[in-house]
Design a protein around this motif. Structure first.
Motif, PDB file in Angstrom:
ATOM      1  N   ALA A  10       1.009  -0.886   0.004  1.00  0.00           N
ATOM      2  CA  ALA A  10      -0.001  -0.487   0.068  1.00  0.00           C
ATOM      3  C   ALA A  10       0.943   0.894   0.164  1.00  0.00           C
ATOM      4  CB  ALA A  10      -0.440  -0.089   1.147  1.00  0.00           C
ATOM      5  N   GLU A  11       0.729   1.849  -1.333  1.00  0.00           N
ATOM      6  CA  GLU A  11       1.469   3.193  -1.084  1.00  0.00           C
ATOM      7  C   GLU A  11       0.780   4.231  -0.399  1.00  0.00           C
ATOM      8  OE1 GLU A  11       2.998   2.287  -5.827  1.00  0.00           O
ATOM      9  OE2 GLU A  11       2.430   4.366  -5.069  1.00  0.00           O
ATOM     10  N   ILE A  12       1.233   4.877   1.049  1.00  0.00           N
ATOM     11  CA  ILE A  12       0.990   5.878   1.145  1.00  0.00           C
ATOM     12  C   ILE A  12       1.018   7.156   1.022  1.00  0.00           C
ATOM     13  CG2 ILE A  12      -0.214   6.648   3.882  1.00  0.00           C
ATOM     14  CD1 ILE A  12      -1.085   4.282   3.011  1.00  0.00           C
ATOM     15  N   SER A  13       0.431   8.440   0.515  1.00  0.00           N
ATOM     16  CA  SER A  13       1.079   9.519  -0.116  1.00  0.00           C
ATOM     17  C   SER A  13       1.283  10.681   1.159  1.00  0.00           C
ATOM     18  CB  SER A  13       0.950  10.095  -0.596  1.00  0.00           C
ATOM     19  OG  SER A  13       1.263  11.559  -1.367  1.00  0.00           O
ATOM     20  N   LEU A  14       2.280  10.669   2.493  1.00  0.00           N
ATOM     21  CA  LEU A  14       2.056  12.009   3.035  1.00  0.00           C
ATOM     22  C   LEU A  14       1.853  12.961   2.734  1.00  0.00           C
ATOM     23  CD1 LEU A  14       5.190  10.352   5.617  1.00  0.00           C
ATOM     24  CD2 LEU A  14       1.899   9.931   5.882  1.00  0.00           C
ATOM     25  N   PRO A  15       2.452  13.540   1.104  1.00  0.00           N
ATOM     26  CA  PRO A  15       2.159  14.852   0.831  1.00  0.00           C
ATOM     27  C   PRO A  15       0.518  14.854   0.530  1.00  0.00           C
ATOM     28  CG  PRO A  15       4.354  13.701  -0.640  1.00  0.00           C
ATOM     29  CD  PRO A  15       3.024  12.955   0.750  1.00  0.00           C
ATOM     30  N   ASN A  16      -0.373  13.778   0.250  1.00  0.00           N
ATOM     31  CA  ASN A  16      -1.490  14.222   0.233  1.00  0.00           C
ATOM     32  C   ASN A  16      -2.076  14.826   1.226  1.00  0.00           C
ATOM     33  OD1 ASN A  16      -0.929  13.912  -2.339  1.00  0.00           O
ATOM     34  ND2 ASN A  16      -2.113  12.094  -2.986  1.00  0.00           N
ATOM     35  N   ILE A  17      -1.727  13.550   2.322  1.00  0.00           N
ATOM     36  CA  ILE A  17      -2.730  13.577   3.711  1.00  0.00           C
ATOM     37  C   ILE A  17      -2.077  14.744   3.978  1.00  0.00           C
ATOM     38  CG2 ILE A  17      -2.453  12.228   6.270  1.00  0.00           C
ATOM     39  CD1 ILE A  17      -2.030  10.065   5.068  1.00  0.00           C
ATOM     40  N   ARG A  18      -1.478  16.135   4.516  1.00  0.00           N
ATOM     41  CA  ARG A  18      -1.345  17.000   4.517  1.00  0.00           C
ATOM     42  C   ARG A  18      -1.954  18.245   3.941  1.00  0.00           C
ATOM     43  NH1 ARG A  18       3.936  19.458   7.302  1.00  0.00           N
ATOM     44  NH2 ARG A  18       3.154  21.626   7.650  1.00  0.00           N
ATOM     45  N   HIS A  19      -2.185  18.195   2.249  1.00  0.00           N
ATOM     46  CA  HIS A  19      -2.545  18.592   1.615  1.00  0.00           C
ATOM     47  C   HIS A  19      -4.189  18.549   1.942  1.00  0.00           C
ATOM     48  CE1 HIS A  19      -4.641  20.057  -2.211  1.00  0.00           C
ATOM     49  NE2 HIS A  19      -5.365  19.356  -1.812  1.00  0.00           N
ATOM     50  N   ASN A  20      -4.516  17.116   2.297  1.00  0.00           N
ATOM     51  CA  ASN A  20      -6.109  17.186   2.513  1.00  0.00           C
ATOM     52  C   ASN A  20      -6.334  18.164   3.816  1.00  0.00           C
ATOM     53  OD1 ASN A  20      -6.388  15.071   0.603  1.00  0.00           O
ATOM     54  ND2 ASN A  20      -6.721  13.610   1.464  1.00  0.00           N
ATOM     55  N   TYR A  21      -5.145  17.844   4.629  1.00  0.00           N
ATOM     56  CA  TYR A  21      -5.366  18.760   6.693  1.00  0.00           C
ATOM     57  C   TYR A  21      -5.099  20.069   5.726  1.00  0.00           C
ATOM     58  CZ  TYR A  21      -3.371  20.539  10.342  1.00  0.00           C
ATOM     59  OH  TYR A  21      -3.380  21.333  11.632  1.00  0.00           O
ATOM     60  N   GLU A  22      -4.494  20.724   5.276  1.00  0.00           N
ATOM     61  CA  GLU A  22      -4.888  22.276   5.389  1.00  0.00           C
ATOM     62  C   GLU A  22      -5.745  22.351   4.324  1.00  0.00           C
ATOM     63  OE1 GLU A  22      -0.757  22.897   3.382  1.00  0.00           O
ATOM     64  OE2 GLU A  22      -0.015  22.683   5.128  1.00  0.00           O
ATOM     65  N   GLY A  44      -5.962   2.358   8.503  1.00  0.00           N
ATOM     66  CA  GLY A  44      -5.069   1.875   7.345  1.00  0.00           C
ATOM     67  C   GLY A  44      -3.981   1.957   6.591  1.00  0.00           C
ATOM     68  N   HIS A  45      -3.788   3.609   7.428  1.00  0.00           N
ATOM     69  CA  HIS A  45      -2.362   4.111   6.441  1.00  0.00           C
ATOM     70  C   HIS A  45      -1.805   4.586   7.555  1.00  0.00           C
ATOM     71  CE1 HIS A  45      -6.199   5.832   4.120  1.00  0.00           C
ATOM     72  NE2 HIS A  45      -5.220   6.366   3.157  1.00  0.00           N
ATOM     73  N   GLY A  46      -1.728   4.073   8.488  1.00  0.00           N
ATOM     74  CA  GLY A  46      -0.175   4.000   9.588  1.00  0.00           C
ATOM     75  C   GLY A  46      -0.572   5.400  10.525  1.00  0.00           C
ATOM     76  N   ALA A  47      -1.116   4.452  11.508  1.00  0.00           N
ATOM     77  CA  ALA A  47      -1.067   5.399  12.872  1.00  0.00           C
ATOM     78  C   ALA A  47      -0.521   6.616  13.093  1.00  0.00           C
ATOM     79  CB  ALA A  47      -1.847   5.462  14.404  1.00  0.00           C
ATOM     80  N   VAL A  48       0.993   5.886  13.599  1.00  0.00           N
ATOM     81  CA  VAL A  48       1.918   6.953  13.665  1.00  0.00           C
ATOM     82  C   VAL A  48       2.640   8.110  12.369  1.00  0.00           C
ATOM     83  CG1 VAL A  48       4.322   6.013  14.073  1.00  0.00           C
ATOM     84  CG2 VAL A  48       2.914   4.799  15.635  1.00  0.00           C
ATOM     85  N   ALA A  49       2.802   7.387  11.722  1.00  0.00           N
ATOM     86  CA  ALA A  49       3.121   8.574  10.345  1.00  0.00           C
ATOM     87  C   ALA A  49       1.619   9.584  11.014  1.00  0.00           C
ATOM     88  CB  ALA A  49       3.315   7.000   9.316  1.00  0.00           C
ATOM     89  N   VAL A  50       0.783   9.284  10.296  1.00  0.00           N
ATOM     90  CA  VAL A  50       0.136  10.057   9.813  1.00  0.00           C
ATOM     91  C   VAL A  50      -0.602  10.824  11.239  1.00  0.00           C
ATOM     92  CG1 VAL A  50      -2.690  10.292  10.030  1.00  0.00           C
ATOM     93  CG2 VAL A  50      -1.901   8.650   8.475  1.00  0.00           C
ATOM     94  N   SER A  51      -0.521  11.050  12.338  1.00  0.00           N
ATOM     95  CA  SER A  51      -0.326  11.598  13.843  1.00  0.00           C
ATOM     96  C   SER A  51       1.192  12.345  13.926  1.00  0.00           C
ATOM     97  CB  SER A  51       0.126  10.540  15.050  1.00  0.00           C
ATOM     98  OG  SER A  51      -1.342  10.016  15.013  1.00  0.00           O
ATOM     99  N   ARG A  52       2.320  11.530  13.334  1.00  0.00           N
ATOM    100  CA  ARG A  52       3.513  12.291  13.712  1.00  0.00           C
ATOM    101  C   ARG A  52       3.014  13.783  12.441  1.00  0.00           C
ATOM    102  NH1 ARG A  52       8.107   7.542  12.928  1.00  0.00           N
ATOM    103  NH2 ARG A  52       7.940   7.892  15.635  1.00  0.00           N
ATOM    104  N   LEU A  53       2.664  13.592  11.502  1.00  0.00           N
ATOM    105  CA  LEU A  53       2.776  14.573  10.796  1.00  0.00           C
ATOM    106  C   LEU A  53       1.633  15.390  11.023  1.00  0.00           C
ATOM    107  CD1 LEU A  53       1.312  13.985   6.135  1.00  0.00           C
ATOM    108  CD2 LEU A  53       0.393  15.427   7.843  1.00  0.00           C
ATOM    109  N   LEU A  54       0.341  15.111  11.413  1.00  0.00           N
ATOM    110  CA  LEU A  54      -0.535  16.022  11.786  1.00  0.00           C
ATOM    111  C   LEU A  54      -0.251  16.672  12.913  1.00  0.00           C
ATOM    112  CD1 LEU A  54      -3.925  13.674  11.576  1.00  0.00           C
ATOM    113  CD2 LEU A  54      -3.185  15.657  10.670  1.00  0.00           C
ATOM    114  N   GLN A  55       0.831  16.122  13.251  1.00  0.00           N
ATOM    115  CA  GLN A  55       1.066  16.915  14.843  1.00  0.00           C
ATOM    116  C   GLN A  55       2.431  17.918  14.634  1.00  0.00           C
ATOM    117  OE1 GLN A  55       3.030  15.079  18.978  1.00  0.00           O
ATOM    118  NE2 GLN A  55       4.524  14.997  18.064  1.00  0.00           N
ATOM    119  N   GLU A  56       3.537  17.463  13.547  1.00  0.00           N
ATOM    120  CA  GLU A  56       3.864  18.726  12.812  1.00  0.00           C
ATOM    121  C   GLU A  56       3.626  19.702  12.618  1.00  0.00           C
ATOM    122  OE1 GLU A  56       7.062  16.932  10.046  1.00  0.00           O
ATOM    123  OE2 GLU A  56       6.547  18.907   9.159  1.00  0.00           O
TER     124      GLU A  56
END
Ligand SMILES: *Cc1c(COP(=O)(O)O)cnc(C)c1O
Length: 376
Positions: A10-22, A44-56
């Motif tokens: 599963a490819e997870i795009s952190l930039p896309n999550i960031r885009h959606n957040y913003e 399913g996207h990985g709670a630790v990776a997504v949470s790190r991104l949201l925290q930052e």
């Protein structure tokens, strides 16, 4: 990822999550907080990776469903506020206090137990109170004839000595469904929510610092219900009908590869149960993905996947670890070719419709056998 192991990932795009957040954040009223729902391993996207991104990125809160999910985040350096949406047995109050985790409280009896436990430990447990305004799941009953009793129980809860009442929330049942009835139901839930809050604040001489109710559906369709904080999950991951309309980007791409290709004569049955028979000479590919990876067996013979040069129809019953696709008219697809099960090229909703379910379930279903590969 080791290339030799390339099977399904599963490819997870952190930039896309960031885009959606913003993008979601940009549409909120000034001062409105953002809680990112990262339960079920962040859909399913990985709670630790997504949470790190949201925290930052500056999100205000995270929500998970249970204590184990909250602890996983704390153990991985997530220090921002975390709300547990589900029940935690009061025996774990010490852990909640020690790890600075906020607990949902959904009934007076539980509130008393948490307060007593926190008192014995010499602490004050931070809580958000949940009201049941029509979801009929967790929450203080307050609809219809329960209004007065509900307010009384809430007044007793907010007066307990060892609880810090940080928030109050409710959850909508049909905020993401179209139609007048659904809209009226959501509006009635919202009115009840604000009426109960008003009664408790007035009679209790207190204020709830954070009032929140907007899940993805409400963020999209009822922006006036944002109150002090919004609570989107699916929207953050860019899925659901509204995602596309708002310019949000899907963040997960489920990919597999062609393991083998064989040619069959017309009249050859394929897979368990012999539920597909070739009608012509067929170039059939075997994919390294099955229901143990999260591809529902209910999709058998009903879906197609994006391959080089087009879309391949899935044929025969989906097995635990494999399934077959017709590549006869897709000469650009070879052994080793990448196949997108869902993602930007192949809409997840088509798959979830075929499986008679919702995109949420298929995101959560991507199993732990499937490695997550993060695109930065
Ligand atoms: C899962 C959940 C959410 C997020 O729902 P979405 O539809 O994914 O936005 C919000 N609030 C509560 C209480 C939830 O359980």
């Amino acid at each position: 990822m080791n290339d030799l192991q390339k099977r399904t990932w599963a490819e997870i795009s952190l930039p896309n999550i960031r885009h959606n957040y913003e993008a979601i954040r940009a549409g909120l009223p000034a001062g409105c907080r953002f809680l990112g729902v990262v339960k079920a391993d962040a859909y399913g996207h990985g709670a630790v990776a997504v949470s790190r991104l949201l925290q930052e990125a500056g999100a205000d809160y995270l929500a998970v469903s249970c204590l184990d999910e909250a602890l996983e985040l704390r153990e991985n350096g997530i220090s921002m506020p975390i709300l547990i949406l589900g029940h935690t047995p009061p025996e774990y109050t010490e852990m909640l206090l020690e790890k600075h985790i906020t607990q949902t409280v959904s009934a007076l009896a539980k509130a008393r137990e948490y307060s007593e436990a926190a008192g014995k430990l010499g602490g004050k447990l931070k809580i958000h109170i949940k009201l049941d305004t029509g979801m009929s799941r967790l929450g203080f009953l307050c609809a219809g004839s329960y209004f007065e009793k509900g307010v009384e129980n809430l007044l007793e809860t907010v007066a307990l000595p060892n609880l810090e009442i940080e928030g109050v929330y409710t959850h909508f049942a049909v905020s993401d469904e179209p139609g007048e009835d659904c809209e009226a139901y959501t509006r009635a839930q919202f009115k009840l929510f604000t009426d109960v809050i008003e009664a408790v604040e007035r009679r209790g001489g207190m204020r709830f610092p954070i009032r929140h109710c907007a899940n993805s559906g409400a963020v999209v369709s009822f922006p006036e219900m944002a109150l002090d904080m919004v609570r989107p999950g699916l929207l953050l991951y860019g899925y659901g009908d509204a995602g596309g309309r708002l310019g949000l980007r899907p963040c997960m791409r489920l990919v597999t590869t062609v393991s083998t290709i064989k040619y069959y004569e017309p009249g050859t049955s394929v897979s368990y149960g012999r539920r597909f028979t070739t009608g012509r000479r067929t170039r059939m590919g075997v994919l390294g993905i099955g229901y143990a990876d999260g591809l529902p067996r209910l999709c058998s013979n009903k879906v197609s996947f994006a391959v080089p040069g087009g879309f391949a129809l899935q044929r025969g019953s989906i097995c635990m670890d494999m399934c077959m696709v017709d590549l006869t008219d897709l000469p650009d697809t070879h052994v080793g070719s990448e196949v997108e099960i869902f993602g930007p090229a192949n809409d997840l909703c088509a798959l979830s419709d075929a499986a008679q379910t919702i995109p949420y379930e298929l995101l959560c279903a991507v199993s732990k056998r499937v490695p997550r590969v993060y695109a930065e």
